[in-house]
Motif scaffolding. Structure first.
Motif, mmCIF file in Angstrom:
data_model
loop_
_atom_site.group_PDB
_atom_site.id
_atom_site.type_symbol
_atom_site.label_atom_id
_atom_site.label_comp_id
_atom_site.label_asym_id
_atom_site.label_seq_id
_atom_site.Cartn_x
_atom_site.Cartn_y
_atom_site.Cartn_z
ATOM 1 N N SER A 112 8.143 3.300 5.787
ATOM 2 C CA SER A 112 8.787 4.492 5.230
ATOM 3 C C SER A 112 10.170 4.752 5.824
ATOM 4 O O SER A 112 11.110 5.125 5.106
ATOM 5 C CB SER A 112 7.898 5.723 5.433
ATOM 6 N N PRO B 105 -1.111 5.418 -2.728
ATOM 7 C CA PRO B 105 -2.475 5.792 -2.313
ATOM 8 C C PRO B 105 -3.431 6.159 -3.448
ATOM 9 O O PRO B 105 -4.617 5.790 -3.374
ATOM 10 C CB PRO B 105 -2.230 6.980 -1.375
ATOM 11 N N ASP C 117 0.827 -1.217 0.000
ATOM 12 C CA ASP C 117 0.000 0.000 0.000
ATOM 13 C C ASP C 117 0.857 1.260 0.000
ATOM 14 O O ASP C 117 0.749 2.105 0.894
ATOM 15 C CB ASP C 117 -0.960 -0.011 1.199
ATOM 16 N N ILE C 118 1.703 1.396 -1.022
ATOM 17 C CA ILE C 118 2.562 2.581 -1.100
ATOM 18 C C ILE C 118 2.155 3.503 -2.247
ATOM 19 O O ILE C 118 2.882 4.439 -2.573
ATOM 20 C CB ILE C 118 4.048 2.186 -1.270
ATOM 21 N N SER D 175 3.067 0.731 3.867
ATOM 22 C CA SER D 175 2.866 2.121 4.290
ATOM 23 C C SER D 175 3.508 2.392 5.651
ATOM 24 O O SER D 175 3.705 3.560 6.022
ATOM 25 C CB SER D 175 1.374 2.449 4.347
#
Length: 301
Positions: free
Chosen positions: A92, A59, A56-57, A89
């Protein structure tokens, strides 16, 4: 070499560790099920661990509620993971650490070339910005690709040869919009999770060559890769969320599991259509043979 495995147990060396890494851009379809099932069966048949990672990087491409729906569907289909789900997510800080290390070692640089410019020059990036010291703003970050791996041995496809010019390209690790690039996240997370085997679709044969180069740049041992055929429609479209492939049935998972096993060349007996999920998966784990998976890169449904 970065220490990316600090949070993992120190006693996992020698253990098969596979993974399924869907993006939450939609719900699970038949092509996704094939990927989940193949990676799960290869791990379990080899007495290994199977992990799930949510990629999920990006959006703008994600669909609300898709992550939870994907995990719920996997559970309905009996595909239970062995460790906490890793969400990209939440990675980072790890990605930024790698980017800082690449910069410190002077093996990355800022690039302002657009896709249109690269396409106009033949479609292969030629290192135009490598020595230009481009400003940080409105720039992507590329890594200097000193290895250019274009050939490798695949667990399913055998010897694979990719476009050598593309394999030698300096590739993007941070996008111009500030989002982490797929090549960065997938390799760093596979290192972080000590993944030893990656079983996935043939659409990633060429990116695998690039990822193998990145493992060498980061000085980490790469996993073993196996690429199964893609499920495509009669129109030639890959089953994917982007092509609006229908969600698999959560009310009655047996037909889809049986069809996925057949697609993967495992020849389940017809009586298993009357079995429950646990019985079907038990048979599949015991009888799994990666050598029976078709070598064709596409199979029309």
């Amino acid at each position: 070499m970065l220490e990316l495995n600090k949070s993992l147990r120190p006693d996992i060396s020698g253990i098969y560790r596979g993974r399924f890494a869907p993006s939450p851009s939609g719900f699970l379809h038949f092509g996704s099920l094939i990927a989940a099932l193949a990676s799960y069966l290869d791990a379990k048949h080899n007495n290994g661990q199977w992990l799930v990672r949510i990629e999920d990087i990006d959006p703008p491409r994600e669909k609300a509620g898709a992550s939870a729906e994907i995990l719920q569907t996997l559970e309905v289909y009996g595909l239970h993971w062995d460790e906490d789900v890793l969400y990209q997510s939440q990675q980072s800080a790890v990605y930024r650490e790698v980017l800082a290390d690449l910069s410190q070692q002077k093996i990355s640089y800022y690039c302002r070339c657009t896709r249109a410019q690269i396409k106009a020059l033949g479609g292969i990036y030629q290192g135009h910005c490598r020595d230009l010291k481009q400003p940080v703003n409105d720039s992507a970050i590329r890594v200097i690709n000193t290895f250019g791996t274009s050939q490798y041995n695949d667990l399913i496809q055998g010897h694979v040869t990719c476009n050598p010019e593309l394999a030698q390209e300096d590739f993007i690790v941070l996008r111009k919009d500030g989002l982490f690039a797929y090549q960065l996240a997938v390799v760093v997370d596979d290192i972080y999770q000590n993944i030893t085997h990656v079983i996935r679709g043939c659409d990633l044969l060429e990116p695998t060559a690039r990822q193998l180069s990145f493992y060498q740049i980061l000085q980490y041992k790469a996993p073993q890769f196996g690429h199964f055929p893609l499920a495509v429609t009669h129109q030639g479209f890959k089953l994917s969320k982007q092509n609006n492939a229908p969600e698999i049935n959560k009310e009655n998972p047996i037909p889809s599991l049986f069809a996925a096993l057949t697609f993967l060349g495992q020849q389940p007996p017809n009586e298993l259509l009357q079995a429950n999920v646990t019985e079907l998966l038990s048979w599949a784990i015991a009888h799994w043979s990666i050598t029976q998976v078709p070598k064709s890169q596409e199979i029309v449904l």
